[in-house]
Write a protein that holds these residues in place. Sequence first.
Motif, PDB file in Angstrom:
ATOM      1  N   MET A  37      88.656   0.141  14.644  1.00 38.08           N
ATOM      2  CA  MET A  37      89.098   1.453  15.122  1.00 38.08           C
ATOM      3  C   MET A  37      87.919   2.279  15.630  1.00 38.08           C
ATOM      4  O   MET A  37      88.049   3.016  16.597  1.00 38.08           O
ATOM      5  N   LEU A  44      91.238   4.223  22.563  1.00 43.78           N
ATOM      6  CA  LEU A  44      92.549   4.601  22.019  1.00 43.78           C
ATOM      7  C   LEU A  44      92.815   6.104  22.070  1.00 43.78           C
ATOM      8  O   LEU A  44      93.974   6.517  22.058  1.00 43.78           O
ATOM      9  N   ARG A  45      91.754   6.928  22.141  1.00 44.95           N
ATOM     10  CA  ARG A  45      91.935   8.377  22.033  1.00 44.95           C
ATOM     11  C   ARG A  45      92.970   8.931  23.019  1.00 44.95           C
ATOM     12  O   ARG A  45      93.826   9.723  22.626  1.00 44.95           O
ATOM     13  N   PHE A  47      95.594   7.829  24.028  1.00 41.99           N
ATOM     14  CA  PHE A  47      96.968   7.406  23.750  1.00 41.99           C
ATOM     15  C   PHE A  47      97.372   7.679  22.304  1.00 41.99           C
ATOM     16  O   PHE A  47      98.413   7.209  21.845  1.00 41.99           O
ATOM     17  N   SER A  48      96.529   8.421  21.565  1.00 44.02           N
ATOM     18  CA  SER A  48      96.781   8.623  20.137  1.00 44.02           C
ATOM     19  C   SER A  48      97.013  10.095  19.829  1.00 44.02           C
ATOM     20  O   SER A  48      96.440  10.957  20.487  1.00 44.02           O
ATOM     21  N   PRO A  49      97.807  10.382  18.770  1.00 46.37           N
ATOM     22  CA  PRO A  49      97.939  11.779  18.350  1.00 46.37           C
ATOM     23  C   PRO A  49      96.593  12.274  17.847  1.00 46.37           C
ATOM     24  O   PRO A  49      95.834  11.488  17.265  1.00 46.37           O
ATOM     25  N   HIS A  51      94.110  13.946  15.313  1.00 46.69           N
ATOM     26  CA  HIS A  51      94.235  14.090  13.863  1.00 46.69           C
ATOM     27  C   HIS A  51      93.910  15.512  13.435  1.00 46.69           C
ATOM     28  O   HIS A  51      93.148  16.218  14.118  1.00 46.69           O
ATOM     29  N   SER A  81     104.631  -2.128  10.094  1.00 42.74           N
ATOM     30  CA  SER A  81     103.418  -1.944  10.876  1.00 42.74           C
ATOM     31  C   SER A  81     102.530  -3.169  10.652  1.00 42.74           C
ATOM     32  O   SER A  81     102.020  -3.373   9.558  1.00 42.74           O
ATOM     33  N   GLY A 113     105.321   0.797  18.713  1.00 42.23           N
ATOM     34  CA  GLY A 113     103.960   1.259  19.028  1.00 42.23           C
ATOM     35  C   GLY A 113     103.014   0.073  19.027  1.00 42.23           C
ATOM     36  O   GLY A 113     103.260  -0.906  18.298  1.00 42.23           O
ATOM     37  N   TRP A 115      98.607  -1.290  20.048  1.00 43.00           N
ATOM     38  CA  TRP A 115      97.307  -1.202  20.736  1.00 43.00           C
ATOM     39  C   TRP A 115      96.546  -2.492  20.481  1.00 43.00           C
ATOM     40  O   TRP A 115      96.799  -3.198  19.517  1.00 43.00           O
ATOM     41  N   ILE A 178     100.116  13.968  22.336  1.00 43.06           N
ATOM     42  CA  ILE A 178      99.097  12.926  22.417  1.00 43.06           C
ATOM     43  C   ILE A 178      97.753  13.587  22.720  1.00 43.06           C
ATOM     44  O   ILE A 178      97.661  14.383  23.657  1.00 43.06           O
ATOM     45  N   ALA A 179      96.749  13.214  21.913  1.00 45.23           N
ATOM     46  CA  ALA A 179      95.405  13.783  22.074  1.00 45.23           C
ATOM     47  C   ALA A 179      95.483  15.314  22.200  1.00 45.23           C
ATOM     48  O   ALA A 179      94.783  15.925  23.007  1.00 45.23           O
TER      49      ALA A 179
END
Length: 200
Positions: A37, A44-45, A47-49, A51, A81, A113, A115, A178-179
């Motif tokens: 990660m 990935l940033r 496409f990611s929520p 934090h 998952s 989901g 990646w 997202i982001a």
Amino acid sequence: VDEPRKTAVSLSTRLVTTRLVLRAPKVTDVPELRLVMRKNAEHLRPFSPAHPPGEDPGSLTGLSTMVARQRREWRHDRRFSFVMTMRDPEAPIIGRVSLNNIVRGAFLNADLGYWIDESFQKRGLMTEGVRAVLAFAFDELGLHRVQAAIMPHNLASLRVVEKLGFRREGEAAAYLRIAGKWEDHILFAILAGEKPAATP
Ligand SMILES: CC(C)(COP(=O)(O)OP(=O)(O)OC[C@H]1O[C@@H](n2cnc3c(N)ncnc32)[C@H](O)[C@@H]1OP(=O)(O)O)[C@@H](O)C(=O)NCCC(=O)NCCS
């Protein structure tokens, strides 16, 4: 009514494809998950929520909590998952595929989901992994529908669902944050009766 399922799916389930193994995450995966990660943070940033401030989901504590939660959700039929590796038993984790937000009752639906490690892209691996997870969703979990929501500029992800034969259902405004930004998404779905397309 969303009735609990009578037979739980084992946490030792392994989906084996031509090149890949997909299985539930384990606490012992945490250091390896941290590495992959961190390595893929920039990839990935977008496409990611985002934090919450002050929380580091890539920390050993954050990842241990995530793995424990995902194993609990697996046992409770809420989310499946998977971690994904190449078939070599020593192979490291290179990605994830998840069936999220499982709703039974009259819906029997999951949100998909996924990646993959940046350096493993464009070899058809994610298409192969998702194909196996769809078979699991329909044949093992008895789901009726798997949905995917994709941002219009995410061409690689659009291509994955296209190759698998998902149907485009429509556009959803400001659908996921997202982001840190509410983003429009295109919704796709595949039904149990619609077999994923064969490998091109
Ligand atoms: C989306 C993602 C999982 C695809 O993984 P992958 O293993 O490369 O997928 P595949 O190789 O099975 O298929 C990718 C397809 O997209 C195509 N593609 C890749 N990048 C592309 C781009 N920038 N423009 C157009 N097509 C692209 C590939 O050529 C391939 O199509 P092809 O087989 O017809 O040549 C990976 O890019 C990723 O992890 N992205 C970041 C996270 C993400 O977006 N997750 C999904 C959120 S909805």
